[in-house]
Scaffold this active site. Structure first.
Site, PDB file in Angstrom:
ATOM      1  N   SER A 139      59.414  12.485  68.523  1.00 26.14           N
ATOM      2  CA  SER A 139      60.166  11.714  69.516  1.00 26.14           C
ATOM      3  C   SER A 139      59.236  11.321  70.656  1.00 26.14           C
ATOM      4  O   SER A 139      58.702  12.187  71.355  1.00 26.14           O
ATOM      5  CB  SER A 139      61.309  12.557  70.076  1.00 26.14           C
TER       6      SER A 139
ATOM      7  N   HIS B  21      60.499   8.474  66.216  1.00 22.88           N
ATOM      8  CA  HIS B  21      61.863   8.620  66.750  1.00 22.88           C
ATOM      9  C   HIS B  21      61.900   8.035  68.167  1.00 22.88           C
ATOM     10  O   HIS B  21      61.109   8.417  69.032  1.00 22.88           O
ATOM     11  CB  HIS B  21      62.242  10.102  66.741  1.00 22.88           C
TER      12      HIS B  21
ATOM     13  N   ASP C 291      64.211   7.293  71.383  1.00 25.92           N
ATOM     14  CA  ASP C 291      65.440   7.723  72.061  1.00 25.92           C
ATOM     15  C   ASP C 291      65.862   6.746  73.147  1.00 25.92           C
ATOM     16  O   ASP C 291      65.206   6.635  74.184  1.00 25.92           O
ATOM     17  CB  ASP C 291      65.204   9.097  72.710  1.00 25.92           C
TER      18      ASP C 291
ATOM     19  N   MET D 296      68.441   5.733  76.008  1.00 25.01           N
ATOM     20  CA  MET D 296      69.451   6.331  76.900  1.00 25.01           C
ATOM     21  C   MET D 296      69.834   5.326  77.978  1.00 25.01           C
ATOM     22  O   MET D 296      68.976   4.586  78.475  1.00 25.01           O
ATOM     23  CB  MET D 296      68.876   7.580  77.556  1.00 25.01           C
TER      24      MET D 296
ATOM     25  N   HIS E 290      67.437   6.121  67.945  1.00 20.35           N
ATOM     26  CA  HIS E 290      68.573   6.999  68.253  1.00 20.35           C
ATOM     27  C   HIS E 290      69.233   6.472  69.517  1.00 20.35           C
ATOM     28  O   HIS E 290      68.698   6.633  70.618  1.00 20.35           O
ATOM     29  CB  HIS E 290      68.040   8.437  68.443  1.00 20.35           C
TER      30      HIS E 290
ATOM     31  N   MET F 130      71.682   6.482  72.429  1.00 17.20           N
ATOM     32  CA  MET F 130      72.569   7.298  73.258  1.00 17.20           C
ATOM     33  C   MET F 130      73.119   6.360  74.318  1.00 17.20           C
ATOM     34  O   MET F 130      72.767   6.445  75.508  1.00 17.20           O
ATOM     35  CB  MET F 130      71.786   8.475  73.870  1.00 17.20           C
TER      36      MET F 130
ATOM     37  N   MET G 168      72.731  16.926  66.347  1.00 20.33           N
ATOM     38  CA  MET G 168      72.083  17.300  67.610  1.00 20.33           C
ATOM     39  C   MET G 168      72.098  18.829  67.743  1.00 20.33           C
ATOM     40  O   MET G 168      73.157  19.451  67.657  1.00 20.33           O
ATOM     41  CB  MET G 168      72.837  16.698  68.810  1.00 20.33           C
TER      42      MET G 168
ATOM     43  N   GLY H 219      70.033  13.772  75.965  1.00 16.23           N
ATOM     44  CA  GLY H 219      69.677  13.305  77.310  1.00 16.23           C
ATOM     45  C   GLY H 219      68.287  13.703  77.751  1.00 16.23           C
ATOM     46  O   GLY H 219      67.660  12.991  78.524  1.00 16.23           O
ATOM     47  N   PHE H 220      67.796  14.828  77.253  1.00 14.81           N
ATOM     48  CA  PHE H 220      66.509  15.338  77.746  1.00 14.81           C
ATOM     49  C   PHE H 220      65.729  16.031  76.640  1.00 14.81           C
ATOM     50  O   PHE H 220      66.334  16.646  75.759  1.00 14.81           O
ATOM     51  CB  PHE H 220      66.733  16.323  78.905  1.00 14.81           C
ATOM     52  N   GLY H 221      64.417  15.943  76.749  1.00 14.30           N
ATOM     53  CA  GLY H 221      63.554  16.713  75.854  1.00 14.30           C
ATOM     54  C   GLY H 221      63.368  18.117  76.404  1.00 14.30           C
ATOM     55  O   GLY H 221      63.787  18.429  77.528  1.00 14.30           O
TER      56      GLY H 221
ATOM     57  N   ASP I  12      67.868  17.104  65.565  1.00 11.08           N
ATOM     58  CA  ASP I  12      67.206  16.644  66.790  1.00 11.08           C
ATOM     59  C   ASP I  12      67.466  17.621  67.932  1.00 11.08           C
ATOM     60  O   ASP I  12      68.616  17.801  68.341  1.00 11.08           O
ATOM     61  CB  ASP I  12      67.764  15.250  67.131  1.00 11.08           C
ATOM     62  N   GLY I  13      66.381  18.215  68.456  1.00  8.37           N
ATOM     63  CA  GLY I  13      66.481  19.036  69.655  1.00  8.37           C
ATOM     64  C   GLY I  13      66.005  20.460  69.450  1.00  8.37           C
ATOM     65  O   GLY I  13      66.526  21.194  68.608  1.00  8.37           O
ATOM     66  N   GLY I  14      64.957  20.814  70.198  1.00 11.76           N
ATOM     67  CA  GLY I  14      64.483  22.203  70.177  1.00 11.76           C
ATOM     68  C   GLY I  14      63.787  22.614  68.900  1.00 11.76           C
ATOM     69  O   GLY I  14      63.643  23.810  68.633  1.00 11.76           O
TER      70      GLY I  14
ATOM     71  N   GLY J 145      59.958  16.445  69.833  1.00 13.70           N
ATOM     72  CA  GLY J 145      59.351  15.755  70.967  1.00 13.70           C
ATOM     73  C   GLY J 145      58.339  16.626  71.656  1.00 13.70           C
ATOM     74  O   GLY J 145      57.124  16.530  71.435  1.00 13.70           O
ATOM     75  N   SER J 146      58.841  17.567  72.497  1.00 11.48           N
ATOM     76  CA  SER J 146      57.937  18.384  73.303  1.00 11.48           C
ATOM     77  C   SER J 146      57.033  19.267  72.441  1.00 11.48           C
ATOM     78  O   SER J 146      55.893  19.545  72.826  1.00 11.48           O
ATOM     79  CB  SER J 146      58.741  19.236  74.288  1.00 11.48           C
TER      80      SER J 146
HETATM   81  C1  DX5 Z   1      67.315  14.346  73.292  1.00 15.32           C
HETATM   82  C2  DX5 Z   1      66.620  13.472  72.301  1.00 15.32           C
HETATM   83  C3  DX5 Z   1      65.570  14.134  71.522  1.00 15.32           C
HETATM   84  C4  DX5 Z   1      64.431  14.749  72.310  1.00 15.32           C
HETATM   85  C5  DX5 Z   1      64.076  16.026  71.596  1.00 15.32           C
HETATM   86  O1  DX5 Z   1      68.449  13.700  73.743  1.00 15.32           O
HETATM   87  O2  DX5 Z   1      67.547  12.910  71.386  1.00 15.32           O
HETATM   88  O3  DX5 Z   1      65.063  13.278  70.485  1.00 15.32           O
HETATM   89  O4  DX5 Z   1      63.279  13.954  72.416  1.00 15.32           O
HETATM   90  O5  DX5 Z   1      63.164  16.704  72.371  1.00 15.32           O
HETATM   91  P1  DX5 Z   1      62.629  18.147  72.018  1.00 15.32           P
HETATM   92  O6  DX5 Z   1      62.038  18.074  70.649  1.00 15.32           O
HETATM   93  O7  DX5 Z   1      61.634  18.398  73.093  1.00 15.32           O
HETATM   94  O8  DX5 Z   1      63.830  19.060  72.062  1.00 15.32           O
HETATM   95 ZN    ZN Z   2      66.752  11.773  69.631  1.00 15.46          ZN
END
Ligand code: DX5
Ligand code: ZN
Length: 226
Positions: free
Chosen positions: A10, A35, A37, A39, A74, A76, A145, A150-152, A183-185, A205-206
């Protein structure tokens, strides 16, 4: 049958001042999809990028050998349909949206598919999968999800594993070729658990952009996936 896993970095966690280079670097490091994102500060409390940025990145979304790497958008955002059409024109390959962000889910799926793109539905941590009962014959991707959108950089929510298992059953029962993305964590130390639950496509992402060596992280993820 062996599963073909896909890793979808991401770019939400990339350096926005150097997005084109970041896309290239992560593809050189082995990314299968990019990916993207989107928003809107309305459906989620954050604001990122739109179709113009997707269009600008499209020429960068290819391997050194020139093979195109899919852009996995994606959304949002609410409403969905008009911007989905703009993303189709901007070079997106797959577009996913949250059913609760669309007044007419089936129509939004058709809006994406009529442009020749693959369509996906995204499920927030507290949302049930029931809409799949009426849409599974139409879609190409289910995105679970494992954080609130909303946030990485948030922590993986464990109840997502149960939802992935349920989605896997529904997908297998449909007999259709549908990707199950999470997606996420996602990190190198939990990706195997997520795959065991039935996922085949992993957004990170992170975990990737937060480390200096993207290739090392993607390789560790592939080793964990086996
Ligand atoms: C959050 C996004 C994710 C985000 C995941 O709303 O949809 O795609 O980038 O970030 P990580 O991998 O850091 O949880
Ligand atoms: Zn995403």
């Amino acid at each position: 049958m062996t599963t073909t896993y896909r890793i979808a970095p991401s770019i939400l966690s990339a350096d926005f001042a150097r997005l084109g280079e970041e896309v290239k670097s992560v593809i050189d490091a082995g990314a299968d999809w990019i990916h993207f994102d989107v928003m809107d500060n309305h459906y989620v409390p954050n604001l990122t990028f739109g179709p113009m940025v997707c269009k600008a990145l499209k020429p960068h979304a290819k391997t050194a050998m020139g093979r195109a790497v899919p852009i996995d958008v994606h959304l949002m955002i609410s409403p969905v349909d008009a911007l989905a059409a703009s993303f189709a024109e901007a070079g997106a390959d797959l577009i996913s949206f949250h059913p609760d962000a669309s007044g007419h889910v089936h129509r939004s799926i058709q809006a994406i598919k009529s442009k020749g793109l693959k369509a996906g539905l995204v499920f927030n941590p507290a949302k049930p999968l029931d809409v799949l009962e009426w849409t599974i014959d139409e879609i190409d991707l289910v995105l679970i999800m494992s954080v609130n959108p909303g946030f990485g950089g948030q922590s993986f929510i464990d109840s997502a594993l149960r939802k992935i298992e349920q989605a896997r059953k529904w997908i297998d029962a449909s007999g259709r070729d549908i990707r199950l993305e999470v997606d996420g964590g996602i990190k190198t130390d939990n990706i195997r658990r997520v795959a065991n639950a039935g996922a085949d496509t992993f957004v990170a992402g992170s975990a990737i952009f937060g480390k200096p060596d993207y290739k090392a992280v993607i390789e560790q993820m592939r080793v964990a996936l086996g």
